[in-house]
Motif scaffolding. Structure first.
Motif, mmCIF file in Angstrom:
data_model
loop_
_atom_site.group_PDB
_atom_site.id
_atom_site.type_symbol
_atom_site.label_atom_id
_atom_site.label_comp_id
_atom_site.label_asym_id
_atom_site.label_seq_id
_atom_site.Cartn_x
_atom_site.Cartn_y
_atom_site.Cartn_z
ATOM 1 N N CYS A 75 73.690 12.176 94.113
ATOM 2 C CA CYS A 75 72.388 12.824 93.991
ATOM 3 C C CYS A 75 71.445 11.883 93.255
ATOM 4 O O CYS A 75 71.850 10.816 92.775
ATOM 5 C CB CYS A 75 72.497 14.166 93.264
ATOM 6 S SG CYS A 75 73.041 14.001 91.546
ATOM 7 N N VAL A 76 70.189 12.281 93.152
ATOM 8 C CA VAL A 76 69.174 11.481 92.468
ATOM 9 C C VAL A 76 68.864 12.130 91.121
ATOM 10 O O VAL A 76 68.583 13.334 91.053
ATOM 11 C CB VAL A 76 67.898 11.359 93.317
ATOM 12 C CG1 VAL A 76 66.843 10.535 92.574
ATOM 13 C CG2 VAL A 76 68.211 10.723 94.662
ATOM 14 N N LEU A 77 68.913 11.307 90.061
ATOM 15 C CA LEU A 77 68.534 11.745 88.726
ATOM 16 C C LEU A 77 67.219 11.072 88.344
ATOM 17 O O LEU A 77 66.984 9.905 88.688
ATOM 18 C CB LEU A 77 69.613 11.383 87.703
ATOM 19 C CG LEU A 77 71.020 11.943 87.955
ATOM 20 C CD1 LEU A 77 71.975 11.432 86.884
ATOM 21 C CD2 LEU A 77 71.005 13.459 87.988
ATOM 22 N N ALA A 78 66.365 11.796 87.653
ATOM 23 C CA ALA A 78 65.075 11.255 87.226
ATOM 24 C C ALA A 78 64.849 11.585 85.761
ATOM 25 O O ALA A 78 65.306 12.623 85.264
ATOM 26 C CB ALA A 78 63.941 11.829 88.073
ATOM 27 N N ARG A 79 64.156 10.681 85.085
ATOM 28 C CA ARG A 79 63.779 10.951 83.700
ATOM 29 C C ARG A 79 62.406 10.339 83.430
ATOM 30 O O ARG A 79 62.007 9.345 84.038
ATOM 31 C CB ARG A 79 64.810 10.414 82.717
ATOM 32 C CG ARG A 79 64.969 8.914 82.695
ATOM 33 C CD ARG A 79 65.845 8.503 81.531
ATOM 34 N NE ARG A 79 66.031 7.072 81.424
ATOM 35 C CZ ARG A 79 66.480 6.469 80.333
ATOM 36 N NH1 ARG A 79 66.769 7.185 79.261
ATOM 37 N NH2 ARG A 79 66.631 5.161 80.293
ATOM 38 N N ASP A 80 61.684 10.964 82.504
ATOM 39 C CA ASP A 80 60.318 10.546 82.195
ATOM 40 C C ASP A 80 60.331 9.415 81.164
ATOM 41 O O ASP A 80 61.028 9.489 80.149
ATOM 42 C CB ASP A 80 59.531 11.743 81.662
ATOM 43 C CG ASP A 80 58.096 11.383 81.326
ATOM 44 O OD1 ASP A 80 57.457 10.730 82.173
ATOM 45 O OD2 ASP A 80 57.635 11.737 80.229
ATOM 46 N N ARG A 81 59.553 8.360 81.439
ATOM 47 C CA ARG A 81 59.449 7.236 80.512
ATOM 48 C C ARG A 81 57.978 6.901 80.260
ATOM 49 O O ARG A 81 57.632 5.753 79.984
ATOM 50 C CB ARG A 81 60.177 6.002 81.073
ATOM 51 C CG ARG A 81 61.666 6.213 81.288
ATOM 52 C CD ARG A 81 62.352 4.924 81.689
ATOM 53 N NE ARG A 81 62.154 3.871 80.696
ATOM 54 C CZ ARG A 81 62.720 2.661 80.771
ATOM 55 N NH1 ARG A 81 63.516 2.373 81.781
ATOM 56 N NH2 ARG A 81 62.473 1.743 79.856
ATOM 57 N N SER A 82 57.117 7.882 80.354
ATOM 58 C CA SER A 82 55.676 7.643 80.333
ATOM 59 C C SER A 82 55.055 8.076 79.016
ATOM 60 O O SER A 82 55.697 8.696 78.170
ATOM 61 C CB SER A 82 55.012 8.404 81.478
ATOM 62 O OG SER A 82 55.119 9.796 81.257
#
Length: 699
Positions: A75-82
């Motif tokens: 699956c695809v994991l995403a995390r915020d780095r902004s």
């Protein structure tokens, strides 16, 4: 997808920007991809508000609690780095982004689902974008590769204004979640740099008298998105101990009673009506070992000195609950009677009559389920319920009861218990407007809360408290919150707590609730029906919905002892809204000046207005059920004569010297019960007034 034997797994997905290109991305084990302003990013976004590496994508495995059939698959994991945040939302029933329910992407890995939409950036630096607005070009749709035979790659998404041959960047209304403040107490907060902590706090959902509720993501467990209630002011010796126990108690009502599958009274369909508590981190399980009932009776002892004998409080007590989507019930059911939002956000459509019926029967079943455990909710009102799902495509709407903070058992010793953790209502307010807000409190409890009578937490029979609150909820669904409070205030002044004839009969037949049964729900405590009686009555009515009216007629029975100041007749249909409501007849819609003068709205990427329903025929109210007869009042003895006049007679007007016509006011002088054969009601009283100067009039 899996490559050849011995090779690493990989996933293929696409990011489609509205009004922009479609980017295909492939990630293998150990690799990462970025969306941002950097030239080497997999998805490059030319916007000064976007960080160089705004969102990080990586490969993961689907946990079993998320999808048992896909457990272990890539699956695809995403995390915020902004710096300016990243939002996520789902698609609505119409296939458009649901910009009303945006949440913040966490800084920890978060599982992405096919069809979700990114809002990048969440906070734009553009001057043309307001606080609750987003640019349409800031929406990025996420698509997973469906595999062989699927429709791939996805097509580009055009902007709204491109249909006329020129590109236009639309500003869309949205509800952008607030940024967490530095002063917020966030226990066990996840640190992505060190991996320490568990919860990634994303937004503040609400605040009550007991604590603050946050939306969070479980970065180290398998709970996913949850709601966390954190206790306010835990450092206060007296306040903190008392409310720490109350928070522990409400979590245990769920864990030990309502959602406990090992309990013989457990019912899955009824338990789903309540928000489930998942974990208890108040510290009382470790500080005070033993059974919950023993611990509860210890800290609910009358006269307990909380500062001396209360439990030891941990640094930041909190409980974890399931995250309930949707909106608060008091907001949803009152939308029909209030003006549109002034923040540029298009509200969802008002509740339909069918949704109101479903909400009422589910609320009645929830109270019926609590009665099997001997529990009294005592805070059963719209702000403590959520309309989790709307009725779409023939499916029923879903009601969730949230707050169990003041719920107690129906034991006899609890009826007048003055323990601060039990006696929740000590004061209603200093002004009449503040006191009206406590409209869900029964008449007998209001007297205790105002300090007029002795302490009283509930009256016998034990179901009387919550059944009154259910009757108030039905009143809100029928005529709106503002009008309902005005009617209830008039009933209270007329003595509805002791005299059932003082309760106004409201036409609730469109909800499937018999008006006479509803009248007993708002009457004296001894006459209020049990939850099972109300449930069976509503179920019988809803079995044949074609016979139920679609609108509420004018009040069936006038209040015998005067009316509220702003509670005049409502006409043949109860509609006090200036918004487009499905209950407005077509001919009434054209006559409403607020609707006739509406300014045309610009195109919005939101669900369309509901279609105008056809005109309906009002059916006569059903025959009242067989209920206990109201005892006839005792005959009134002749009044003695005073100064040549019999008390109760209307004296001649005698204006004091110097009193002008403008300075004369009408105030109640006496009440006289006279029989009325107009509609068969018993002893309809009439008010007798006298004339006195304004300067001498008293309230």
């Amino acid at each position: 997808q899996e490559e050849t034997a011995g090779a690493a797994a990989f996933v293929r997905f696409a990011i489609a920007q509205r009004g922009g290109p479609v980017h295909e991305v492939v990630i293998r084990t150990g690799e990462v991809a970025f969306l941002g302003r950097a030239p080497k990013a997999s998805v490059v976004v030319q916007d000064s508000s976007v960080s160089s590496q705004h969102v990080e994508f990586s490969l993961g495995r689907v946990p079993a609690n998320k999808s048992p059939e896909r457990a272990g698959q890539p699956c695809v994991l995403a995390r915020d780095r902004s710096q300016n945040g990243t939002g996520l939302c789902r698609l609505g029933p119409d296939g458009l982004p649901d910009l009303v329910n945006i949440w913040r992407l966490s800084s920890g890995p978060e599982l992405l689902e096919d069809g979700q939409v990114f809002v990048i950036p969440l906070r734009s630096k553009s001057r043309q974008v307001g606080q609750n607005e987003v640019l349409e070009t800031s929406l990025f749709h996420f698509y997973m590769d469906p595999g062989p035979g699927g429709n791939w790659p996805p097509r580009p998404l055009a902007l709204i204004g491109q249909g006329n041959g020129r590109a236009e960047e639309a500003v869309l209304p949205a509800r952008v979640p607030d940024k967490l403040a530095d002063s917020d107490i966030l226990p066990d907060c996840y640190d992505p740099s060190s991996g320490v902590g568990r919860w990634n706090y994303q937004a503040r959902l609400g605040e009550g008298g007991l604590g603050i509720v946050y939306r969070a993501y479980d970065c180290r467990g398998n709970l996913g998105h949850v709601a966390i209630k954190v206790l306010k002011h835990p450092q206060r010796a007296y306040w903190g101990k008392q409310h720490c126990f109350a928070m522990h108690r409400e979590s245990q009502w769920s864990l030990q009673k309502i959602h406990n599958r090992q309990d013989g009274r457990y019912c899955e369909s009824s338990a789903k009506l309540f928000a489930r508590y998942l974990e208890d981190h108040t510290g009382l399980l470790q500080v005070c070992p033993g059974s919950f009932d023993e611990r509860r009776k210890r800290f609910e002892t009358p006269g307990l000195d909380w500062e001396k004998d209360g439990p030891t409080v941990v640094a930041a007590p909190y409980v974890v609950m399931e995250l309930v989507e949707g909106e608060a019930m008091h907001v949803a059911m009152d939308r029909e009677w209030r003006a549109p939002s002034k923040h540029g956000v298009k509200d969802p459509p008002p509740m339909t009559v069918e949704e109101k019926r479903q909400v009422l029967i589910q609320a009645a079943r929830a109270l019926e389920y609590l009665a099997t455990f001997g529990l009294i909710h005592r805070d059963f009102r719209g702000c403590n319920m959520h309309l989790a799902e709307r009725a779409v495509d023939g499916a029923e709407c879903v009601l969730k009861v949230l707050d169990l903070g003041v719920m107690i058992t129906d034991e006899d010793w609890q009826q007048s218990n003055t323990n601060d953790a039990v006696q929740a209502f000590r004061r209603r307010g200093e002004t009449e407007e503040k006191r009206r807000r406590y409209d869900w409190l029964p008449w007998e409890v209001r007297i205790s809360a105002d300090g007029i009578g002795p302490p009283l937490n509930f009256e016998k029979p034990v179901h009387s408290f919550d059944m009154f609150s259910l009757g108030v909820l039905a009143l809100h669904l029928t005529i709106g919150r503002t009008e309902a409070r005005s009617r209830l205030s008039a009933m209270e002044s007329a003595g509805a707590g002791k005299d059932p004839t003082a309760v106004e009969v409201i036409d609730t037949s469109m909800l499937g609730l018999d008006p006479m049964l509803h009248r007993y729900m708002l009457g004296p405590a001894a006459l209020r029906p049990a939850p099972s009686v109300v449930v069976r009555s509503i179920e019988a009515k809803l079995a044949d919905p074609q016979k139920l009216p679609l609108t509420s007629k004018a009040n069936v029975g006038r209040l015998p002892r005067g009316r509220g100041v702003n509670s005049g007749p409502l006409g043949p249909e109860v509609t006090l809204s200036r918004t487009r409501s499905p209950t407005i007849w077509p001919e009434e819609r054209t006559r409403d000046p607020a609707l006739m003068n509406q300014v045309p709205q610009p195109k919005r990427l939101l669900p369309p207005d509901p279609p105008t329903p056809p005109a309906v025929t009002i059916l006569p109210p059903p025959d009242p059920p067989m209920l206990p007869a109201v005892p006839a009042p005792a005959p009134v003895a002749p009044m003695p004569e005073v100064n040549g006049h019999r008390q109760g007679d209307l004296p001649k007007r005698r204006d004091p010297p110097g009193a002008s016509a403008k300075s004369v006011a009408r105030i109640p002088r006496d009440w006289e019960s006279r029989s009325s054969s107009e509609d068969g009601r018993l002893g309809r009283p009439e008010r007798i007034t006298s004339q006195v100067p304004v300067s001498e009039a008293t309230s």
